[in-house]
Design a protein around this motif. Structure first.
Motif, PDB file in Angstrom:
ATOM      1  N   GLU A 782       0.832  -1.214   0.000  1.00  0.00           N
ATOM      2  CA  GLU A 782       0.000   0.000   0.000  1.00  0.00           C
ATOM      3  C   GLU A 782       0.863   1.258   0.000  1.00  0.00           C
ATOM      4  OE1 GLU A 782      -3.997  -1.701   2.252  1.00  0.00           O
ATOM      5  OE2 GLU A 782      -2.412  -0.719   3.421  1.00  0.00           O
ATOM      6  N   CYS A 785       1.998   1.801  -3.416  1.00  0.00           N
ATOM      7  CA  CYS A 785       0.855   2.292  -4.200  1.00  0.00           C
ATOM      8  C   CYS A 785       0.754   3.804  -4.064  1.00  0.00           C
ATOM      9  CB  CYS A 785      -0.426   1.621  -3.725  1.00  0.00           C
ATOM     10  SG  CYS A 785      -1.934   2.385  -4.356  1.00  0.00           S
ATOM     11  N   ARG A 796       0.114   1.219 -12.356  1.00  0.00           N
ATOM     12  CA  ARG A 796       0.779   0.525 -11.241  1.00  0.00           C
ATOM     13  C   ARG A 796       0.075   0.818  -9.916  1.00  0.00           C
ATOM     14  NH1 ARG A 796       6.115   1.895  -8.500  1.00  0.00           N
ATOM     15  NH2 ARG A 796       6.911  -0.063  -7.644  1.00  0.00           N
ATOM     16  N   ALA A 797      -0.330   2.074  -9.726  1.00  0.00           N
ATOM     17  CA  ALA A 797      -1.030   2.432  -8.495  1.00  0.00           C
ATOM     18  C   ALA A 797      -2.340   1.660  -8.381  1.00  0.00           C
ATOM     19  CB  ALA A 797      -1.291   3.937  -8.456  1.00  0.00           C
ATOM     20  N   LEU A 800      -1.557  -2.107  -7.580  1.00  0.00           N
ATOM     21  CA  LEU A 800      -1.107  -2.325  -6.202  1.00  0.00           C
ATOM     22  C   LEU A 800      -2.248  -2.147  -5.210  1.00  0.00           C
ATOM     23  CD1 LEU A 800       2.372  -0.541  -6.318  1.00  0.00           C
ATOM     24  CD2 LEU A 800       1.949  -3.002  -6.113  1.00  0.00           C
ATOM     25  N   ALA A 801      -3.094  -1.142  -5.449  1.00  0.00           N
ATOM     26  CA  ALA A 801      -4.222  -0.903  -4.539  1.00  0.00           C
ATOM     27  C   ALA A 801      -5.179  -2.087  -4.544  1.00  0.00           C
ATOM     28  CB  ALA A 801      -4.958   0.372  -4.935  1.00  0.00           C
ATOM     29  N   HIS A 822      -2.828   5.489   0.965  1.00  0.00           N
ATOM     30  CA  HIS A 822      -2.789   5.364  -0.492  1.00  0.00           C
ATOM     31  C   HIS A 822      -4.103   5.741  -1.158  1.00  0.00           C
ATOM     32  CE1 HIS A 822      -4.620   1.708   0.970  1.00  0.00           C
ATOM     33  NE2 HIS A 822      -4.973   1.335  -0.245  1.00  0.00           N
ATOM     34  N   LEU A 826      -4.596   7.764  -4.777  1.00  0.00           N
ATOM     35  CA  LEU A 826      -5.177   6.893  -5.801  1.00  0.00           C
ATOM     36  C   LEU A 826      -6.366   7.574  -6.470  1.00  0.00           C
ATOM     37  CD1 LEU A 826      -5.240   4.066  -7.167  1.00  0.00           C
ATOM     38  CD2 LEU A 826      -6.831   3.374  -5.355  1.00  0.00           C
ATOM     39  N   ALA A 856       5.611  -4.265  -6.637  1.00  0.00           N
ATOM     40  CA  ALA A 856       5.996  -3.192  -5.720  1.00  0.00           C
ATOM     41  C   ALA A 856       7.501  -2.998  -5.675  1.00  0.00           C
ATOM     42  CB  ALA A 856       5.456  -3.484  -4.323  1.00  0.00           C
TER      43      ALA A 856
END
Length: 871
Positions: A782, A785, A796-797, A800-801, A822, A826, A856
């Motif tokens: 996180e 992210c 990517r964000a 990852l979230a 995050h 986001l 990550a």
């Protein structure tokens, strides 16, 4: 629901019309619940009790259907009334008339019996790729499901109206399902039948039933692999052979699902959160020893409506939703057929014998010369797979003719006394007797002594427990002989050689040990070895050796459970309490608090007198979950009592730890008194410094930092987090460095110190990988992210979230409100590039923990990625 072009669904403010089909009188309560659910969503229910006649003409409900957007069917026990000159009831006619393009949500009530024609209609629904169906029990449950499903349907259709949906990812089999260690022979028919049962969706629990050694576990493993495509959200394998306490069933299932018990919520709720509406298969292997816990499965499949359970057991579970599948022996040549090579080659039992014999003697072949003897062996063993494998292993010593002759002499004598057992089980026992009969007295005694171990064990443990036994001076050679006899198995795990007994062999060994009168002595020797092992490892759980200590204990979990049970049953309750307390750090990191709490409850039930310190330990572990789930004045009082008892026992160090937990509990109070909490934590820090306990001191500083965040004293919060990190680094303690570092990094991110955040999040992520600390890894994902979103790395964000959210859901990890840093960046990334974030989220939802960690981490960190894959 696939196979059709989905229409664009209007948003709720345009009053979508939901047609509800069911029998009127039988399901009146359910119809009312569905109507309320539809109206709560500001949609329009289309229902005949809102003005239509009890049996409306076909043209009327055709008209209603033409004006509706969604079809909801509710089916119970009755097929409904068939009008004059009609061939089907209104219930089936409504389903037939619903346009193929109309989304159909079908809900099937769990009832004891159903009209035959309704069963046929439901079978059609299950085969219809334009309909989705779920089971339900109560009207209240149905209303909740309808609300959730309509919301999901509208969201999906809204997305489809904006863009073409991506092709679904290929389903991936969970790595937890073991691979069959040899080829499977003669089970194609059973595998096809099991697939039909799993694919139908009607059976919540499919139980593979049969005696020990018949191949239930092998069949379940192969079926799990073969049917992974039916369960896109995962296949999980839960071995229960080392789970003897009924209360450990739920924690064991939760642990395999990845849900860690840190006490933050009940396991029921965590499993419900994790599974939600996921389509998963959970294989429960060796259920017979805790069969009284079978009702737990009913509770689980009620919480998880799309989960299916494949169970292996020697006894029928006898619960609602169970479909029994009897596992039969392997096929044998007809009794009246001549024993020819052709007959042997067509017999699954004989082919199995030949293949397993070739594994121990590569030049072995099924030939005209030995076919008759092999057929005789397999017939005498009734086609039992394990019995055949044990017999085949002896071809290294004896030709098939001699094996057949020995079986012929031994079986009648050895099977006669056991009249209370099934014939096949009696044969299995006789086969093990015969295999054991080929051992020397020393080898036989070792085999029986090994019955005290859990599912796996090390050579060091064998040597320690057997130091006073006749075989103790040459344990390696004796163990090697048992491996050669196919009575003990050897495997490599985390770079270390481990050994195990087949479940049926371990039961046989323990029974023989009990009959010999040595069981209590061996059990205490086992418990003493693991007490000493824990005393040796426990100091390394804090500080430099923590990662190695956690890895070592992870290999010993089955024996830690067995040792605790041995101590409690032997009345050594104070030793059992010390055993649990020494491993406090391990239980926390690995999420085994549910196990410990059960041991403490069992300890209390013995009614044996205990020391004051044991009373304090029992109180601490039984109150731990309440500290997170219901942090109220009762918990504060209970932890205060723990501290008092520890003080009375002379253990001031443990008393301070209890007081630190009490102060941390106060942080969760809505009417928090900051001054009281700060005073208690400051006192705890000072006293822990005096004891030199840097592990607990670092966590107390983290609590002070969290107090600063709660009262918005950011400089103080940052100072305490800095101090917590400093203490953790000085101690070289991975766990506290992860906890302190993640808290500091999240606060720094909120303060805009982004570069230092990235370094810290990556550091804590690496440490979490080495420690196999799921919660710490999730925080790191996180954090990365948030970094990615702040830098405009929108795909990517999003990935990852979504991956972190999935991990939290599946493992039951909760977080302190306000520290999910995050989420805000986001949303900013989503506003800037919504398509990229959405695409990332779609990809992230299907990522494993290892894949999320790889995303990550920087590309260059190959070794860390490899460790994550191995995890």
């Amino acid at each position: 629901m696939t196979g059709v072009e989905h229409p664009v669904i209007r948003t709720p403010d345009q009053r979508i019309r939901v047609f509800v089909s069911s029998t009127l009188r039988e399901l009146a309560g359910e119809r009312h619940a569905v109507r309320e659910a539809i109206e709560r969503m500001r949609l329009a229910p289309v229902m005949f009790e809102l003005g239509a006649r009890p049996h409306p003409p076909r043209s009327l409900y055709r008209s209603y259907l033409e004006q509706s957007d969604v079809f909801v069917g509710i089916y119970g026990a009755s097929y409904g009334w068939v009008a004059p000159e009609e061939e089907v009831s209104g219930l089936e006619d409504e389903y037939n008339l619903a346009p193929r393009s109309m989304p159909k949500l079908i809900y099937i009530k769990d009832v004891p019996a159903r009209d035959e024609r309704l069963e046929q209609l439901i079978a059609r629904v299950q085969a219809d790729d334009t309909a989705a169906y779920l089971h339900f029990s109560t009207a209240e449950e149905l209303g909740e499901r309808v609300s959730a499903d309509l919301a999901t349907l509208l969201a999906e259709r809204f997305d489809e109206s904006r863009a073409d949906a991506p092709a679904p990812a290929e389903p991936d089999l969970a790595a937890r399902v073991p691979a069959p260690y040899t080829t499977t022979i003669g089970r194609d028919g059973e595998l096809a039948e099991i697939r039909a049962l799993l694919a139908g969706g009607r059976h919540r629990v499919v139980s593979l039933i049969g005696p020990g050694g018949i191949g239930k576990s092998r069949l379940a493993i192969v079926a799990a692999h073969a049917n992974a495509d039916l369960f896109p959200d995962g296949v999980y394998f839960v071995p229960l052979e080392g789970v003897l306490e009924p209360g450990l069933l739920l924690p064991t299932i939760a642990y395999v699902l990845g849900i860690r018990d840190t006490g933050a919520d009940s396991l029921d709720e965590r499993i419900a959160q994790s599974l939600d509406d996921r389509r998963v298969l959970i294989v429960l292997d060796n259920f017979e020893q805790i069969v009284d816990e079978a009702p737990v499965l009913v509770r689980l499949y009620t919480l998880a409506p799309n989960a299916c359970f494949l169970v292996t057991s020697r006894t029928i579970l006898r619960i609602r939703g169970e479909r029994v599948f009897d596992v039969d022996t392997l096929g044998l040549p007809p009794a009246d057929a001549p024993p020819t090579l052709a007959q042997a080659q067509e017999s699954a039992a004989c082919v199995l014998f030949a293949e397993r014999a070739a594994a121990v003697k590569p030049e072995f072949e099924l030939t005209e010369a030995n076919a008759a003897d092999i057929i005789e062996i397999c017939r005498r063993l009734d086609g039992l797979p394990l019995a055949i494998e044990l017999a085949a292993a002896k071809v290294r010593l004896l030709p098939p003719a001699d094996i057949a002759a020995r079986l012929g002499r031994a079986l009648p004598l050895l099977s006669a006394p056991m009249r209370d057992l099934p014939d096949r089980h009696r044969t299995m026992r006789a086969t093990i007797d015969w295999s054991v009969g080929l051992l020397t007295a020393e080898q036989r005694e070792m085999l029986e002594d090994l019955g005290v171990f859990g599912a796996r064990f090390s050579l060091d443990a064998v040597e320690a427990v057997g130091s006073a036994r006749p075989w103790g001076g040459h344990a390696i050679e004796t163990l090697a002989a048992l491996i050669d006899a196919s009575l003990v198995r050897q495997a490599d795990q985390d770079g270390r050689s481990v050994f195990s007994l087949l479940t049926i062999v371990r039961e046989y060994a323990l029974e023989a040990l009990e009959e010999r009168g040595d069981a209590d002595e061996l059990k205490l020797a086992h418990a003493d070895h693991y007490l000493a092992l824990v005393k040796d490892i426990a100091p390394r759980l804090r500080g430099q050796g923590q990662v190695d200590a956690v890895t070592e204990l992870g290999l010993e979990v089955p024996n830690l459970r067995v040792a605790a049970r041995h101590l409690v049953h032997a009345g050594r309750v104070d030793d059992a309490a010390d055993f649990a307390w020494d491993l406090l750090v391990y239980w926390w990191i690995s999420g085994y608090f549910a196990d410990v709490r059960l041991w403490m409850i069992e300890l209390q039930r013995t009614g044996r007198p205990t020391t004051v310190r044991t009373q304090a330990i029992v109180t601490f572990f039984t109150i731990w979950a309440e500290m997170w789930q219901t942090p109220g004045v009762e918990v504060v009082a209970g932890l205060g009592e723990c501290a008092r008892l520890f003080t009375l026992s002379g253990d001031e160090h443990a008393a301070v730890m209890a007081l630190t937990a009490r102060a941390s509990t106060r942080l969760q109070f809505p009417d928090l008194d900051p001054a009281v909490a700060k005073a208690e934590l400051d006192d705890a820090v000072a006293r822990l410094q005096g004891f030199g306990d840097r592990w607990a001191e670092s966590l107390a500083e983290v609590a002070l930092g969290q107090l600063g965040v709660v009262v918005q004293d950011i400089p103080a919060a940052l100072a305490h987090f800095d101090r917590a990190v400093e203490i953790a680094e000085a101690a070289d303690d991975a766990f506290t460095r992860i906890v302190a570092g993640n808290n500091r990094a999240r606060l720094r991110f909120l303060l805009g110190i982004v570069e230092e955040c990235e370094e810290e999040f990556l550091l804590t992520l690496r440490l979490a990988i080495q420690l196999r600390f799921v919660e710490g890894a999730t925080y790191g994902i996180e954090g990365m992210c948030a970094i990615a979103a702040s830098r405009g790395e929108t795909w990517r964000a999003g990935a990852l979230a979504a991956a972190a959210a999935t991990i939290r859901q599946e493992t039951g990890i909760y977080d302190i409100a306000g520290l999910a840093i995050h989420l805000q960046p986001l949303e900013a990334a989503r506003a800037a590039d919504p398509d990229a974030v959405a695409a990332g989220e779609r990809a992230g939802r299907d990522m494993s923990l290892a894949e999320a960690i790889a995303l990550a981490l920087p590309d260059a960190e190959v070794e860390m990625r490899r460790l994550a894959e191995a995890w």
